[in-house]
Design an enzyme around this catalytic site. Structure first.
Site, PDB file in Angstrom:
ATOM      1  N   ASP A 100       0.833  -1.201   0.000  1.00 62.87           N
ATOM      2  CA  ASP A 100       0.000   0.000   0.000  1.00 62.87           C
ATOM      3  C   ASP A 100       0.877   1.265   0.000  1.00 62.87           C
ATOM      4  OD1 ASP A 100      -2.273   1.856   0.896  1.00 62.87           O
ATOM      5  OD2 ASP A 100      -3.282  -0.079   0.959  1.00 62.87           O
ATOM      6  N   HIS A 124      -3.556   6.092   3.579  1.00 61.36           N
ATOM      7  CA  HIS A 124      -4.358   4.945   3.148  1.00 61.36           C
ATOM      8  C   HIS A 124      -3.855   3.643   3.765  1.00 61.36           C
ATOM      9  CE1 HIS A 124      -5.725   1.862   0.174  1.00 61.36           C
ATOM     10  NE2 HIS A 124      -6.798   2.631   0.083  1.00 61.36           N
ATOM     11  N   SER A 151     -11.249  -0.620  -0.690  1.00 64.32           N
ATOM     12  CA  SER A 151      -9.983  -0.607   0.048  1.00 64.32           C
ATOM     13  C   SER A 151     -10.206  -0.841   1.530  1.00 64.32           C
ATOM     14  CB  SER A 151      -9.269   0.738  -0.124  1.00 64.32           C
ATOM     15  OG  SER A 151      -8.585   0.815  -1.327  1.00 64.32           O
TER      16      SER A 151
END
Length: 412
Positions: A167, A198, A358
């Site tokens: 990620d 994120h 996600s």
């Protein structure tokens, strides 16, 4: 995408074939990186033949002047080599049209595809429990019915399992990880931090002490996306290769460590044969991989690595057990997991609420780590276990799509 930002789905089409090697082109909406390509070898090519091919390539590049049209800056040539599990061998780099034509003429080459931008996809009997959970997704995974506020789980909580988070990185010093997160490797920039947020949010759902499903899992940051949440497909594959080697005990094939490892990829881009083959190599090595389905409200068969059958592809559900309006769907989706308005960690010690597939995928990755900690067999077969445990409750899941929502088997 849960995917946070939008990845453009596209089907790669064969542009030409020269001596058996396919040169693929991306569709008109893919964000291709100029003059960057991924060259994938045929599965039967040996290490010796692969090395001979790359030696030829280096010699050929040294014997010619490769320059961009109208520019004095030479092409970089081969930049990275990949070898995953002895079945996926490839390399990537910067080449002009003439060099691509020469490469495609070699019988050992299976196909060549353009490199492109990849983005995040955000838009028991011995149970313990966590009351007043900070994120509704935890309570939903630990209960048969919606609306609860308690997460029921076994206290083993994924101990002894390692989760690789491919990620934007992880804020490994966030207090909710309690020292269980560490930095792995960086394949996108020079900042060994999560400057986007994120990856930290994803890791928190996988294994945070308050916000995670597997509260005892070890977490490893594999950074492949930058501060803007984007990176190259070739860089993502390089991160996948590194994570697979680490999960397989540092080698190239299956080891005992593989069955005690899980991976999460809350990212995606256009359909890519290279990305899918790399994901399959990881699955073949005995490693469980959860992947976000994507956030375009379309069939996930057009996104990679979500379209690879051997991974566990995850769509996003809402608090009332509906399909999130942004979530991709289709036959490649294995399960649904909470993905709308999910609260988890934010770099710097705080929290954030995000939506996307996600956010759904790390629920499945965390559940995978939790089940391995309970003694379930790891590897790609774990997705079948998760599907069997899931409850068929999703309303209007999408044409040809499962309605199964993940459940940890708590009995509650």
């Amino acid at each position: 995408m849960g995917f946070i930002t939008k990845a453009i789905p596209i089907v790669l089409a064969a542009l030409s074939t020269v001596n058996g090697a396919r040169i693929l082109e991306a569709g008109p909406h893919a964000e291709a990186i100029p003059n960057k390509y991924i060259v994938v070898m045929k599965r039967e090519v040996s290490d010796e033949a692969f090395n001979a091919h790359t030696t030829w390539l280096s010699q050929s590049l040294n014997s010619r002047i490769m320059r961009r049209a109208g520019s004095s800056k030479p092409m970089a040539g081969m930049q990275d080599k990949y070898s995953l599990g002895g079945i996926f061998r490839a390399y990537s780099g910067e080449f002009d049209d003439a060099m691509i034509k020469d490469i495609s003429s070699h019988d050992d080459v299976d196909f060549i595809e353009p490199d492109f931008v990849v983005r995040t996809t955000t838009n028991g009997t011995n149970l313990t429990h966590q009351d007043n959970v900070p994120s509704w997704g935890l309570a939903r995974v630990g209960s048969k019915k919606p609306g609860g506020t308690t997460y029921y789980y076994d206290p083993s909580a994924g101990k002894g399992v390692t989760a690789y988070i491919i990620d934007t990185g992880i804020d490994i010093d966030h207090e909710d990880f309690q020292g269980r997160a560490k930095w792995g490797e960086n394949f996108v920039d020079q900042q060994n931090t999560d400057c986007n947020g994120h990856g930290t949010h994803v890791a928190g759902t996988v294994g945070g002490t308050k916000y995670g499903l597997a509260k005892g899992v070890s977490l490893v940051a594999v950074k492949v996306l930058d501060c803007d949440g984007s990176g190259s497909n070739s860089g993502v594959i390089k991160g996948m290769e590194w994570a697979m080697r680490q999960a397989s005990g540092g080698g190239n094939g299956t080891a005992k460590a593989a069955g005690k490892s899980v991976m999460n990829m809350s990212l995606g881009g256009p359909r890519s044969e290279a990305s899918n083959q790399a994901a399959k190599a990881i699955s073949d090595a005995g490693i469980f991989m959860a992947v976000a389905a994507g956030n375009e409200n379309m069939d996930a068969q057009h996104s990679s690595p979500a379209s690879e059958p051997s991974v566990c592809t995850v769509a996003a559900s809402t608090k009332d057990d509906g399909k999130a309006d942004f979530s991709n769907y289709g036959a490649v989706v294995d399960v649904y997991a909470p993905g709308k308005d999910i609260t988890s960690l934010k770099p710097g010690g705080s929290t954030d609420t995000l939506s996307g597939t996600s956010m759904a995928s790390p629920h499945v990755c965390g559940l995978g780590a939790y089940l391995i900690g309970l003694g379930k067999q790891g590897g790609p077969g774990l997705c079948d276990t998760i599907k069997k445990m899931a409850n068929d409750v999703i309303q209007s899941p999408g044409e040809g799509t499962t309605g199964k929502l993940i459940y940890n088997g708590s009995g509650k």
